[in-house]
Design a protein around this motif. Structure first.
Motif, short mmCIF file in Angstrom:
data_model
loop_
_atom_site.label_atom_id
_atom_site.label_comp_id
_atom_site.label_asym_id
_atom_site.label_seq_id
_atom_site.Cartn_x
_atom_site.Cartn_y
_atom_site.Cartn_z
N GLY A 170 0.87 -1.37 0.09
CA GLY A 170 -0.13 -0.05 0.06
C GLY A 170 0.85 1.30 0.06
O GLY A 170 1.58 1.61 -0.83
N ASP A 171 0.75 2.09 1.07
CA ASP A 171 1.55 3.28 1.23
C ASP A 171 3.07 3.23 1.45
O ASP A 171 3.34 2.45 2.66
N VAL A 172 3.84 3.22 0.69
CA VAL A 172 5.42 2.94 0.73
C VAL A 172 6.07 3.70 1.87
O VAL A 172 6.83 2.90 2.43
N SER A 173 5.41 4.81 2.20
CA SER A 173 6.19 5.63 3.21
C SER A 173 5.91 4.64 4.55
O SER A 173 6.83 4.56 5.39
N VAL A 174 4.63 4.12 4.83
CA VAL A 174 4.55 3.32 6.01
C VAL A 174 5.22 2.05 5.75
O VAL A 174 5.74 1.58 6.81
N PHE A 175 5.46 1.55 4.57
CA PHE A 175 6.39 0.22 4.53
C PHE A 175 7.68 0.59 5.00
O PHE A 175 8.15 -0.25 5.50
N ALA A 176 8.22 1.73 4.60
CA ALA A 176 9.43 2.06 5.05
C ALA A 176 9.58 2.15 6.57
O ALA A 176 10.62 1.73 7.04
N ARG A 177 8.59 2.63 7.16
CA ARG A 177 8.69 2.80 8.67
C ARG A 177 8.75 1.25 9.24
O ARG A 177 9.29 1.01 10.24
N THR A 178 7.70 0.41 8.53
CA THR A 178 7.85 -0.90 9.11
C THR A 178 8.93 -1.50 8.89
O THR A 178 9.36 -2.25 9.69
N ARG A 179 9.71 -1.16 7.78
CA ARG A 179 11.06 -2.18 7.69
C ARG A 179 12.00 -1.38 8.76
O ARG A 179 12.92 -2.43 9.16
N GLN A 180 12.29 -0.27 9.00
CA GLN A 180 12.97 0.17 9.97
C GLN A 180 12.94 -0.37 11.34
O GLN A 180 13.58 -0.61 11.75
N ALA A 181 11.49 -0.49 11.51
CA ALA A 181 11.10 -0.96 12.90
C ALA A 181 11.53 -2.43 12.99
O ALA A 181 12.32 -3.09 13.97
N THR A 182 11.37 -3.19 11.85
CA THR A 182 11.77 -4.74 11.88
C THR A 182 13.29 -4.79 12.15
O THR A 182 13.73 -5.79 12.67
N LEU A 183 14.21 -3.87 11.00
CA LEU A 183 15.56 -4.10 11.35
C LEU A 183 16.00 -3.71 12.65
O LEU A 183 16.84 -4.24 13.38
N ALA A 184 15.47 -2.46 13.54
CA ALA A 184 15.83 -2.27 15.00
C ALA A 184 15.41 -3.71 15.87
O ALA A 184 16.37 -3.64 16.74
N GLY A 185 14.50 -4.15 15.50
CA GLY A 185 13.98 -5.12 16.47
C GLY A 185 14.91 -6.48 16.40
O GLY A 185 14.83 -7.27 17.12
N ASN A 186 15.94 -6.46 15.39
CA ASN A 186 16.89 -7.51 15.20
C ASN A 186 18.23 -7.23 15.83
O ASN A 186 19.05 -7.81 15.64
#
Length: 269
Positions: A170-186
């Motif tokens: 959907g919204d790529v800007s939301v996807f970017a925030r999700t990817r950043q949070a996922t990376l930080a979680g690792n």
């Protein structure tokens, strides 16, 4: 410069060469090797022949082993021209020999055939120097997403390039925030930089950094720079990373690589 047309884990699971791509401080020696292995995902203490494949049984001085992974030609195996490939083996003493005879009468004639892995492809191109070397995908790197995984020994930097169908998001800007949070979680003690909205050529793009310590025993500190590009048909993810101590020195080159993406059709075209 060479154009390469195919994205941690080490971090490689965080975040990518297909037919459409041509592809594309003084540190003690032992620690340098550990850092390089952590970046590239290379592993293992055995050297094997080029013909060896994952799953093969290998005889060693300590007994038989099963090849768990192969890391390609390695400087650690440079003294043996017949066995230039670095491999990780697991003990095979308790694993049945796959060459043992099987009673065909008791074996179903319609055993399932494993499905072929679908590999990602993209027309995206990155302009990389000759120092960059493509590496095989590592465990945790999804071949349906990651087109290219490459490593630069000169700068101790790694990168991945990945692709996802635009229609899947959907919204790529939301996807970017999700990817950043996922990376930080690792990562341990992760620090997230602001997400910058920009344009790379005619492509809308979002860029961010994440720093933190590896969850492996070494707890080495890493810094990642990720740029996500929105195309008409696909969303491209380029992740470059290095040790946090090396990031400031390599940051300009990372920007240059990520700003040089071409080959993706812009939205609305």
């Amino acid at each position: 410069m060479i154009k390469f047309l195919k994205f941690l884990t080490l971090a490689c699971s965080f975040c990518f060469a297909s037919s459409a791509m041509a592809w594309f401080f003084f540190i003690p020696g032992s620690l340098t090797g550990a850092i390089a292995d952590a970046i590239t995902g290379e592993e293992g203490f055995h050297c094997v022949a080029r013909s060896v494949q994952v799953g093969d049984r290998i005889k060693t001085s300590t007994g038989p082993g099963i090849v768990k992974s192969l890391s390609g030609e390695s400087s650690r195996c440079s003294t043996n021209l017949n066995k230039p490939i670095r491999a990780l083996l697991i003990p095979a003493a308790d694993i049945p020999n796959p060459t043992a005879k099987v009673d065909k009468a008791s074996t179903p004639s319609t055993s399932p055939t494993p499905a072929a892995t679908v590999k990602a492809s993209s027309n995206a191109q990155l302009e990389l120097s000759d120092d960059w070397v493509q590496r095989p995908l590592q465990p945790g790197q999804d071949p349906k997403v990651i087109v290219l995984f490459a490593f630069n020994k000169t700068t101790n930097t790694a990168l991945t390039l990945g692709t996802i169908k635009r229609s899947d998001l959907g919204d790529v800007s939301v996807f970017a925030r999700t990817r950043q949070a996922t990376l930080a979680g690792n990562l341990l003690d992760a620090k997230l930089g602001p997400i910058e909205s920009l344009k790379v050529g005619e492509l809308p793009a979002w860029r961010y950094t994440v720093s933190g310590n590896s969850k492996r025993e070494s707890h080495l500190p890493w810094t990642y720079m990720v740029t996500i590009y929105e195309g008409r048909d696909e969303v491209i993810i380029v992740n470059t990373w290095t040790s946090s101590a090396n990031f400031e020195l390599q940051q300009a080159e990372m920007h240059k690589i990520e700003n040089g993406l071409t080959g993706v059709i812009p939205p609305g075209s």
